[in-house]
Design an enzyme around this catalytic site. Structure first.
Site, PDB file in Angstrom:
ATOM      1  N   TYR A  25       5.896   5.605   5.292  1.00 35.93           N
ATOM      2  CA  TYR A  25       7.062   6.995   5.538  1.00 35.93           C
ATOM      3  C   TYR A  25       7.837   6.588   6.614  1.00 35.93           C
ATOM      4  CZ  TYR A  25       8.693  11.774   5.647  1.00 35.93           C
ATOM      5  OH  TYR A  25       9.297  12.894   5.632  1.00 35.93           O
ATOM      6  N   SER A  50      13.450  12.198   8.599  1.00 35.85           N
ATOM      7  CA  SER A  50      12.459  13.064   9.347  1.00 35.85           C
ATOM      8  C   SER A  50      12.255  12.472  10.856  1.00 35.85           C
ATOM      9  CB  SER A  50      11.210  12.354   8.469  1.00 35.85           C
ATOM     10  OG  SER A  50      10.108  12.786   9.469  1.00 35.85           O
TER      11      SER A  50
END
Length: 259
Positions: free
Chosen positions: A158, A145
């Site tokens: 995350y 990501s």
């Protein structure tokens, strides 16, 4: 994409979103697919049906990535469907959003790292070992990501998992290059999927995000699939240990909307 016809690819988290988009694109290039899912039976059935309608070959396999002691067995099953695998796409993951002080003991933090970091690490090791024993080359794509490179509030777990996955990718590319195993990262930006489509396409939300992107629009799951196909193809045969970022220029501009 050169060299993809007939390649055997294991995609984790293929029941929806980017994983389903990857499956559709790779099926179109003639890959044979092992499609992993956990709970979304309706979604994996739809992905499988789409692949079959395209004339592709695919098998499905279920596994819970929080059960790390089951992953070696899961990989062995995936390896056997087509008599081996040529590529692994570590796509499955959790998107955890919480303020750090809302998770002071790190319960969500630990769970996120188990699924987003430990599981792909373990599967990649199993894949590399199998390729080395079979005396064959291989390719791994880790779906990371942009949060591994630039992040914001709410994303401690995350972002940590994705930044660490980026680092692990580089290390494994170094360790396994001599065996003909390439390891790269796909780093998507904002890509609407089933669970986020409605909110991201509200006019005020869409304007908020797309105004921050030089490209002026969201990405699509099909574009993520095409990028994955490139990373697995012979066109990227000299590419390993790299991060391919697809975010419409969001982090280059350095202007995340404030949450």
């Amino acid at each position: 994409m050169k060299g993809l016809q007939g390649r055997r690819v294991f995609i984790t988290g293929a029941s929806s979103g980017i994983g389903a988009g990857m499956a559709k694109v790779l099926a179109g290039y003639g890959c044979k697919l092992v499609l992993h899912y956990n709970r979304n039976e309706k979604g994996i059935a739809q992905t499988l049906a789409t692949v079959k309608e395209m004339g592709g070959e695919a098998e499905i396999i279920r596994g819970d990535f929080e059960q790390l002691d089951q992953l070696d067995k899961l990989f062995e099953q995936a390896w056997q469907f087509f008599g081996g695998l040529d590529a692994l796409v570590n796509n499955a993951g959790l998107i955890t959003k919480t303020l750090s002080l809302k998770d002071p003991a790190g319960e969500k933090f630990s769970r996120t790292l188990a699924v987003n970091l430990h599981a792909p690490y373990q599967l990649s090791c199993a894949f590399a070992k199998a390729c080395i024993e079979a005396k064959q080359a291989g390719a791994i794509v880790n779906n990371s990501s942009i949060h591994g490179q630039a992040t914001c509030e709410w994303f401690a777990a995350y972002a940590a998992s994705k930044a660490a996955l980026d680092a692990v990718t580089k290390v494994q590319a170094i360790e396994w290059g001599k065996y003909g195993i390439r390891v790269n990262v796909l780093a998507p930006g904002v890509v609407p999927v089933e669970r986020t489509f409605d909110i991201l396409n509200k006019p005020e939300m869409e304007q908020k995000w797309t105004n921050a992107m030089p490209a002026g629009r969201y990405g699509t799951v099909e574009e993520m699939g095409e990028a994955t196909a490139y990373l697995l193809s012979e066109h990227s045969s000299w590419m390993s240990g790299s991060i391919l970022t697809l975010d419409g220029g969001l982090i280059a501009r350095g202007n995340y909307p404030q949450r």
